[in-house]
Motif scaffolding. Structure first.
Motif, PDB file in Angstrom:
ATOM      1  N   PHE A 141       0.840  -1.196   0.000  1.00  0.00           N
ATOM      2  CA  PHE A 141       0.000   0.000   0.000  1.00  0.00           C
ATOM      3  C   PHE A 141       0.879   1.252   0.000  1.00  0.00           C
ATOM      4  CE2 PHE A 141      -2.628  -3.284   2.074  1.00  0.00           C
ATOM      5  CZ  PHE A 141      -3.655  -3.332   1.153  1.00  0.00           C
ATOM      6  N   THR A 142       1.458   1.519  -1.149  1.00  0.00           N
ATOM      7  CA  THR A 142       2.254   2.738  -1.306  1.00  0.00           C
ATOM      8  C   THR A 142       1.317   3.877  -1.711  1.00  0.00           C
ATOM      9  OG1 THR A 142       2.659   2.273  -3.634  1.00  0.00           O
ATOM     10  CG2 THR A 142       4.243   1.391  -2.044  1.00  0.00           C
ATOM     11  N   PRO A 143       1.752   5.135  -1.568  1.00  0.00           N
ATOM     12  CA  PRO A 143       0.894   6.253  -1.987  1.00  0.00           C
ATOM     13  C   PRO A 143       0.412   6.140  -3.424  1.00  0.00           C
ATOM     14  CG  PRO A 143       2.703   7.075  -0.657  1.00  0.00           C
ATOM     15  CD  PRO A 143       2.967   5.616  -0.881  1.00  0.00           C
ATOM     16  N   SER A 144       1.305   5.744  -4.332  1.00  0.00           N
ATOM     17  CA  SER A 144       0.883   5.637  -5.733  1.00  0.00           C
ATOM     18  C   SER A 144      -0.093   4.489  -5.936  1.00  0.00           C
ATOM     19  CB  SER A 144       2.105   5.449  -6.636  1.00  0.00           C
ATOM     20  OG  SER A 144       2.801   4.262  -6.327  1.00  0.00           O
ATOM     21  N   HIS A 145       0.046   3.392  -5.167  1.00  0.00           N
ATOM     22  CA  HIS A 145      -0.891   2.278  -5.277  1.00  0.00           C
ATOM     23  C   HIS A 145      -2.259   2.645  -4.708  1.00  0.00           C
ATOM     24  CE1 HIS A 145       2.063  -1.355  -5.762  1.00  0.00           C
ATOM     25  NE2 HIS A 145       2.050  -0.521  -6.797  1.00  0.00           N
ATOM     26  N   ILE A 146      -2.271   3.373  -3.612  1.00  0.00           N
ATOM     27  CA  ILE A 146      -3.541   3.770  -3.002  1.00  0.00           C
ATOM     28  C   ILE A 146      -4.341   4.649  -3.954  1.00  0.00           C
ATOM     29  CG2 ILE A 146      -4.526   5.191  -1.151  1.00  0.00           C
ATOM     30  CD1 ILE A 146      -2.322   4.108   0.675  1.00  0.00           C
ATOM     31  N   ILE A 147      -3.639   5.439  -4.770  1.00  0.00           N
ATOM     32  CA  ILE A 147      -4.312   6.281  -5.760  1.00  0.00           C
ATOM     33  C   ILE A 147      -4.634   5.501  -7.018  1.00  0.00           C
ATOM     34  CG2 ILE A 147      -3.975   8.242  -7.316  1.00  0.00           C
ATOM     35  CD1 ILE A 147      -2.419   9.611  -5.084  1.00  0.00           C
ATOM     36  N   GLU A 148      -3.677   4.718  -7.489  1.00  0.00           N
ATOM     37  CA  GLU A 148      -3.849   4.011  -8.759  1.00  0.00           C
ATOM     38  C   GLU A 148      -4.822   2.839  -8.643  1.00  0.00           C
ATOM     39  OE1 GLU A 148      -1.212   1.256 -11.845  1.00  0.00           O
ATOM     40  OE2 GLU A 148      -0.481   1.760  -9.832  1.00  0.00           O
ATOM     41  N   PHE A 149      -4.472   1.850  -7.815  1.00  0.00           N
ATOM     42  CA  PHE A 149      -5.247   0.613  -7.748  1.00  0.00           C
ATOM     43  C   PHE A 149      -6.589   0.776  -7.055  1.00  0.00           C
ATOM     44  CE2 PHE A 149      -1.010  -1.895  -7.702  1.00  0.00           C
ATOM     45  CZ  PHE A 149      -0.928  -1.790  -9.081  1.00  0.00           C
ATOM     46  N   TYR A 150      -6.613   1.534  -5.972  1.00  0.00           N
ATOM     47  CA  TYR A 150      -7.790   1.539  -5.114  1.00  0.00           C
ATOM     48  C   TYR A 150      -8.632   2.806  -5.229  1.00  0.00           C
ATOM     49  CZ  TYR A 150      -4.817  -2.144  -3.356  1.00  0.00           C
ATOM     50  OH  TYR A 150      -4.010  -3.255  -3.280  1.00  0.00           O
ATOM     51  N   LEU A 151      -8.221   3.715  -6.128  1.00  0.00           N
ATOM     52  CA  LEU A 151      -9.015   4.918  -6.376  1.00  0.00           C
ATOM     53  C   LEU A 151      -9.363   5.050  -7.854  1.00  0.00           C
ATOM     54  CD1 LEU A 151     -10.243   7.567  -5.235  1.00  0.00           C
ATOM     55  CD2 LEU A 151      -8.092   8.689  -5.861  1.00  0.00           C
ATOM     56  N   SER A 152      -8.339   5.201  -8.704  1.00  0.00           N
ATOM     57  CA  SER A 152      -8.615   5.476 -10.122  1.00  0.00           C
ATOM     58  C   SER A 152      -9.192   4.269 -10.853  1.00  0.00           C
ATOM     59  CB  SER A 152      -7.330   5.948 -10.817  1.00  0.00           C
ATOM     60  OG  SER A 152      -6.336   4.939 -10.826  1.00  0.00           O
ATOM     61  N   TYR A 153      -8.762   3.055 -10.498  1.00  0.00           N
ATOM     62  CA  TYR A 153      -9.329   1.871 -11.151  1.00  0.00           C
ATOM     63  C   TYR A 153     -10.809   1.689 -10.795  1.00  0.00           C
ATOM     64  CZ  TYR A 153      -4.669   0.299 -12.676  1.00  0.00           C
ATOM     65  OH  TYR A 153      -3.448   0.197 -13.280  1.00  0.00           O
ATOM     66  N   PRO A 154     -11.173   1.703  -9.511  1.00  0.00           N
ATOM     67  CA  PRO A 154     -12.597   1.581  -9.190  1.00  0.00           C
ATOM     68  C   PRO A 154     -13.450   2.687  -9.812  1.00  0.00           C
ATOM     69  CG  PRO A 154     -11.293   1.121  -7.248  1.00  0.00           C
ATOM     70  CD  PRO A 154     -10.337   1.632  -8.292  1.00  0.00           C
ATOM     71  N   ILE A 155     -12.893   3.886  -9.960  1.00  0.00           N
ATOM     72  CA  ILE A 155     -13.676   4.980 -10.540  1.00  0.00           C
ATOM     73  C   ILE A 155     -14.026   4.682 -11.987  1.00  0.00           C
ATOM     74  CG2 ILE A 155     -13.521   7.374 -11.342  1.00  0.00           C
ATOM     75  CD1 ILE A 155     -12.228   8.083  -8.698  1.00  0.00           C
ATOM     76  N   TYR A 156     -13.064   4.202 -12.779  1.00  0.00           N
ATOM     77  CA  TYR A 156     -13.429   3.907 -14.167  1.00  0.00           C
ATOM     78  C   TYR A 156     -14.299   2.651 -14.257  1.00  0.00           C
ATOM     79  CZ  TYR A 156      -9.714   0.319 -15.033  1.00  0.00           C
ATOM     80  OH  TYR A 156      -8.918  -0.806 -15.027  1.00  0.00           O
ATOM     81  N   ILE A 157     -14.167   1.743 -13.297  1.00  0.00           N
ATOM     82  CA  ILE A 157     -15.050   0.571 -13.277  1.00  0.00           C
ATOM     83  C   ILE A 157     -16.494   1.006 -12.998  1.00  0.00           C
ATOM     84  CG2 ILE A 157     -15.634  -1.509 -11.965  1.00  0.00           C
ATOM     85  CD1 ILE A 157     -12.595  -1.928 -11.607  1.00  0.00           C
ATOM     86  N   ILE A 158     -16.669   1.898 -12.055  1.00  0.00           N
ATOM     87  CA  ILE A 158     -17.999   2.420 -11.741  1.00  0.00           C
ATOM     88  C   ILE A 158     -18.587   3.132 -12.955  1.00  0.00           C
ATOM     89  CG2 ILE A 158     -19.262   4.109 -10.345  1.00  0.00           C
ATOM     90  CD1 ILE A 158     -17.255   3.494  -8.073  1.00  0.00           C
ATOM     91  N   THR A 159     -17.774   3.951 -13.620  1.00  0.00           N
ATOM     92  CA  THR A 159     -18.251   4.695 -14.792  1.00  0.00           C
ATOM     93  C   THR A 159     -18.627   3.756 -15.925  1.00  0.00           C
ATOM     94  OG1 THR A 159     -16.711   6.480 -14.170  1.00  0.00           O
ATOM     95  CG2 THR A 159     -17.732   6.605 -16.345  1.00  0.00           C
ATOM     96  N   GLY A 160     -17.787   2.750 -16.184  1.00  0.00           N
ATOM     97  CA  GLY A 160     -18.065   1.806 -17.263  1.00  0.00           C
ATOM     98  C   GLY A 160     -19.305   0.978 -17.007  1.00  0.00           C
ATOM     99  N   SER A 161     -19.464   0.509 -15.782  1.00  0.00           N
ATOM    100  CA  SER A 161     -20.641  -0.308 -15.456  1.00  0.00           C
ATOM    101  C   SER A 161     -21.913   0.529 -15.550  1.00  0.00           C
ATOM    102  CB  SER A 161     -20.504  -0.910 -14.057  1.00  0.00           C
ATOM    103  OG  SER A 161     -20.472   0.100 -13.062  1.00  0.00           O
ATOM    104  N   ALA A 162     -21.842   1.797 -15.145  1.00  0.00           N
ATOM    105  CA  ALA A 162     -23.011   2.673 -15.227  1.00  0.00           C
ATOM    106  C   ALA A 162     -23.359   2.968 -16.686  1.00  0.00           C
ATOM    107  CB  ALA A 162     -22.745   3.974 -14.480  1.00  0.00           C
ATOM    108  N   SER A 163     -22.344   3.130 -17.525  1.00  0.00           N
ATOM    109  CA  SER A 163     -22.571   3.354 -18.955  1.00  0.00           C
ATOM    110  C   SER A 163     -23.272   2.153 -19.578  1.00  0.00           C
ATOM    111  CB  SER A 163     -21.234   3.603 -19.657  1.00  0.00           C
ATOM    112  OG  SER A 163     -21.410   3.773 -21.041  1.00  0.00           O
ATOM    113  N   PHE A 164     -22.780   0.959 -19.263  1.00  0.00           N
ATOM    114  CA  PHE A 164     -23.401  -0.264 -19.772  1.00  0.00           C
ATOM    115  C   PHE A 164     -24.829  -0.400 -19.257  1.00  0.00           C
ATOM    116  CE2 PHE A 164     -24.475  -4.754 -19.222  1.00  0.00           C
ATOM    117  CZ  PHE A 164     -24.319  -5.232 -20.516  1.00  0.00           C
TER     118      PHE A 164
END
Length: 250
Positions: A141-164
């Motif tokens: 859990f590095t700062p870049s991982h907390i932003i990349e894996f656990y913030l930005s990835y879920p955000i685009y997953i939420i957006t994509g699922s909502a679009s579908f």
């Protein structure tokens, strides 16, 4: 002729098919949010994010991790639940113009999805490689991982699922079966998140360098390329809109 003129005037008086305010508001929302996140990382990444055993790391980074996971779960359930609950149960009987308007709303979702993928799978992913080539990690859990894996990835997953979900519940073109290209475009990038587990396991036991050409990272590339399937969705959208324009003009 008079009836035709009245029909044209009525259509012209309606709201535009594309709500540009929503489109630019969505793009701006991601931009402002991620600009803030990048500022936060720049300020607290070096001062509080280099030692995972330090008290300030818990304060500025682990608390951020806990908060973002809770919010993301609530957003995923709330947004998709709302779209499903408010679905059009008579979607097959809407007018061509209404269907055309919904297609343009769908395009707003697609633009936001592409924009979110850029931030998650491109900007912050590239930054993560640079971060770990510079700083030796002492935790997953590095700062870049907390932003990349656990913030930005879920955000685009939420957006994509909502679009579908929007397309499936409001557009007649997507009612029969499941659109293959859409599934690839959404589920492919989603699978990057489970691949994070393999990535962290490999780095923990193999001590591999942070090089994108390393075999351990092939999963990120494979699933990331799945996002290119969005062009299949766009192609299908263009065909649907072309047919509707003919009906609307007729």
């Amino acid at each position: 002729m008079a009836a035709t003129t009245e029909s044209v005037k009525a259509d012209a008086a309606e709201a535009p098919l594309l709500n540009q305010r929503n489109l630019w508001a969505g793009v701006a929302l991601y931009l402002v949010f991620y600009s803030f996140i990048r500022w936060y990382e720049g300020v607290y990444g070096w001062s509080a994010g280099l030692d995972s055993f330090a008290p300030e790391f818990e304060t500025y980074w682990m608390n951020m991790l806990y908060i973002e996971i809770v919010i993301e779960v609530l957003l995923f359930a709330g947004i998709n639940g709302y779209i499903w609950k408010t679905r059009d149960r008579k979607v097959m009987s809407i007018t061509p113009r209404e269907e055309l308007r919904r297609h343009f709303t769908h395009w707003t979702w697609l633009v936001c999805y592409g924009w979110a993928i850029y931030w998650g799978a491109s900007y912050f992913t590239e930054q993560d490689g640079t971060w770990h080539q510079t700083i030796v990690r002492d935790t997953d859990f590095t700062p870049s991982h907390i932003i990349e894996f656990y913030l930005s990835y879920p955000i685009y997953i939420i957006t994509g699922s909502a679009s579908f979900m929007y397309a499936k519940t409001r557009l007649p073109s997507y009612q029969e079966g499941l659109h293959l290209m859409y599934l690839v475009a959404v589920i492919g990038p989603f699978m990057i998140l489970p691949n994070v587990g393999l990535n962290e396991w490999g780095h923990t036991f193999w001590f591999m360098e942070e090089l994108f050409v390393a075999p351990l990272h092939y999963g990120f590339v494979f699933f990331g390329w799945a996002a290119l399937a969005i062009m299949g969705v766009v192609n299908y959208e263009v065909m649907c809109i072309a047919k509707l324009l003919k009906k609307d003009l007729a």
